[in-house]
Design a protein around this motif. Sequence first.
Motif, short mmCIF file in Angstrom:
data_model
loop_
_atom_site.label_atom_id
_atom_site.label_comp_id
_atom_site.label_asym_id
_atom_site.label_seq_id
_atom_site.Cartn_x
_atom_site.Cartn_y
_atom_site.Cartn_z
N LEU A 16 0.84 -1.19 0.00
CA LEU A 16 0.00 0.00 0.00
C LEU A 16 0.88 1.24 0.00
N ASP A 17 0.58 2.18 -0.90
CA ASP A 17 1.28 3.47 -0.98
C ASP A 17 0.26 4.56 -0.66
N VAL A 18 0.39 5.16 0.53
CA VAL A 18 -0.55 6.19 0.99
C VAL A 18 -0.01 7.57 0.60
N GLY A 19 -0.80 8.34 -0.14
CA GLY A 19 -0.32 9.65 -0.62
C GLY A 19 0.68 9.46 -1.73
N CYS A 20 0.26 8.79 -2.80
CA CYS A 20 1.21 8.29 -3.81
C CYS A 20 1.82 9.37 -4.69
N GLY A 21 1.19 10.57 -4.79
CA GLY A 21 1.74 11.61 -5.66
C GLY A 21 1.85 11.13 -7.10
N SER A 22 3.05 11.15 -7.64
CA SER A 22 3.28 10.73 -9.02
C SER A 22 3.18 9.22 -9.22
N GLY A 23 3.12 8.47 -8.11
CA GLY A 23 3.09 7.01 -8.18
C GLY A 23 4.46 6.36 -8.15
N ARG A 63 -4.69 10.93 -11.29
CA ARG A 63 -4.62 10.85 -12.75
C ARG A 63 -3.18 10.66 -13.22
N ILE A 64 -2.27 11.48 -12.68
CA ILE A 64 -0.88 11.41 -13.09
C ILE A 64 -0.26 10.07 -12.71
N ALA A 65 -0.58 9.58 -11.52
CA ALA A 65 -0.05 8.28 -11.08
C ALA A 65 -0.52 7.17 -12.01
N VAL A 74 3.65 -1.15 3.81
CA VAL A 74 2.86 0.08 3.74
C VAL A 74 3.84 1.24 3.70
N VAL A 75 3.72 2.09 2.69
CA VAL A 75 4.59 3.25 2.55
C VAL A 75 3.74 4.50 2.61
N ALA A 76 4.16 5.48 3.41
CA ALA A 76 3.43 6.75 3.51
C ALA A 76 4.44 7.89 3.52
N ASN A 77 4.59 8.54 2.38
CA ASN A 77 5.49 9.69 2.25
C ASN A 77 4.61 10.94 2.23
N ILE A 78 4.21 11.40 3.40
CA ILE A 78 3.33 12.56 3.49
C ILE A 78 3.99 13.59 4.40
N LEU A 79 3.40 13.99 5.49
CA LEU A 79 4.01 14.94 6.42
C LEU A 79 3.77 14.46 7.85
N ALA A 80 4.48 15.06 8.81
CA ALA A 80 4.45 14.57 10.19
C ALA A 80 3.04 14.58 10.78
N ASN A 81 2.29 15.66 10.60
CA ASN A 81 0.96 15.73 11.21
C ASN A 81 0.02 14.65 10.69
N PRO A 82 -0.12 14.48 9.36
CA PRO A 82 -0.97 13.38 8.90
C PRO A 82 -0.42 12.00 9.25
N LEU A 83 0.91 11.87 9.34
CA LEU A 83 1.47 10.59 9.76
C LEU A 83 1.01 10.24 11.18
N ARG A 84 1.01 11.23 12.07
CA ARG A 84 0.53 10.99 13.43
C ARG A 84 -0.96 10.72 13.44
N ARG A 85 -1.70 11.50 12.68
CA ARG A 85 -3.16 11.36 12.67
C ARG A 85 -3.59 10.00 12.12
N LEU A 86 -2.84 9.46 11.18
CA LEU A 86 -3.19 8.20 10.54
C LEU A 86 -2.46 7.00 11.16
N ALA A 87 -1.81 7.22 12.30
CA ALA A 87 -0.99 6.15 12.89
C ALA A 87 -1.79 4.88 13.13
N GLY A 88 -3.00 5.02 13.65
CA GLY A 88 -3.81 3.83 13.91
C GLY A 88 -4.18 3.10 12.64
N ASP A 89 -4.65 3.84 11.63
CA ASP A 89 -5.06 3.22 10.37
C ASP A 89 -3.88 2.57 9.65
N ILE A 90 -2.75 3.29 9.59
CA ILE A 90 -1.58 2.74 8.90
C ILE A 90 -1.05 1.51 9.62
N SER A 91 -1.01 1.54 10.94
CA SER A 91 -0.51 0.40 11.70
C SER A 91 -1.39 -0.83 11.49
N ARG A 92 -2.70 -0.63 11.49
CA ARG A 92 -3.61 -1.76 11.28
C ARG A 92 -3.56 -2.28 9.85
#
Length: 306
Positions: free
Chosen positions: A156-163, A192-194, A227-245
């Motif tokens: 899973l690639d969360v926040g894939c940007g260009s893909g 779309r770009i990804a 699971v890869v998530a290249n986003i920012l610190a705040n959303p990484l913390r906010r999504l910690a539960g979802d990403i961990s599960r």
Amino acid sequence: MNTVDLWRVTLVADAVSQAAYAAALEEVAASLSAFETAPGGPWRIEALLTAEPDRGAVVARLAAAAASIGRTAPSPVIERMPDIDWVAENRRAFPPLRVGRFFVYGSHYQGQIPAGARAITLDAGMAFGSGEHATTRGCLLALDTEAKRRRIGRALDVGCGSGILAIAMAKTWPAVRPAGIVATDIDPDSVRIARENVQRNRVARAVRVHWSNGLSRIRRRRGYDAVVANILANPLRRLAGDISRAARPGGIVVLSGLLGSQENEVRAAYRARGLVFVGRLALDGWHTLVLRRPKRGRHQTAAASR
């Protein structure tokens, strides 16, 4: 000619503070670059925006970033860019890049592909992820290292940007099951770009790209091997539960988009969900973290408290 209304925010900072200012501008910029003006000299940060920015809001962002590191914020220069074919300019400014065993290049590149390289061709456009930024390079290097340790069937690639990272995983583990790699982004343009880049790299069999706000549209019944998530610190913390599960027992989680000063708080959020710290890569003030979800019935190792 492919012209757009672009504005540029420019500032100069030292090597210690440049990452904090870059992070402050990254949330509002269509693209961002930071580079040394001379070896060991000051850094120049340039952010491009597709609409005229509110100067007060930009100054406030920089002031908050400066306060977080005990500095005085530099004064930014805000200017409208001339009408230029920015698509052509972007192609000229995107040279091929070697990161570990990956070779990333624009679709305009006509040169040779290094023997044995995992080649990724893409046009990032307005989507984040050309491989040049330290956060993307950190993720690519982490995936390159993990390729020597494990095989994956689902990722899973969360926040894939260009893909780029989903494509990298498909190139790293070519035997991944059909549609076994899921790439998501909250930005429709990035989706779309990804998708275009996935087709361009001929990995559409392995990678499925779709829109999602966080992990709201992700099926996690069986879990993901990576699971890869290249986003920012705040959303990484906010999504910690979802990403961990989302990671299966024994699976890895690669996190990036955080400054070195933000590592402890991000790690704490994932440690609270039971993930074990494996290692980090530090590049230009940005950190990429590799974590692991322990297998069922096993105690967390001492690495979790390091």
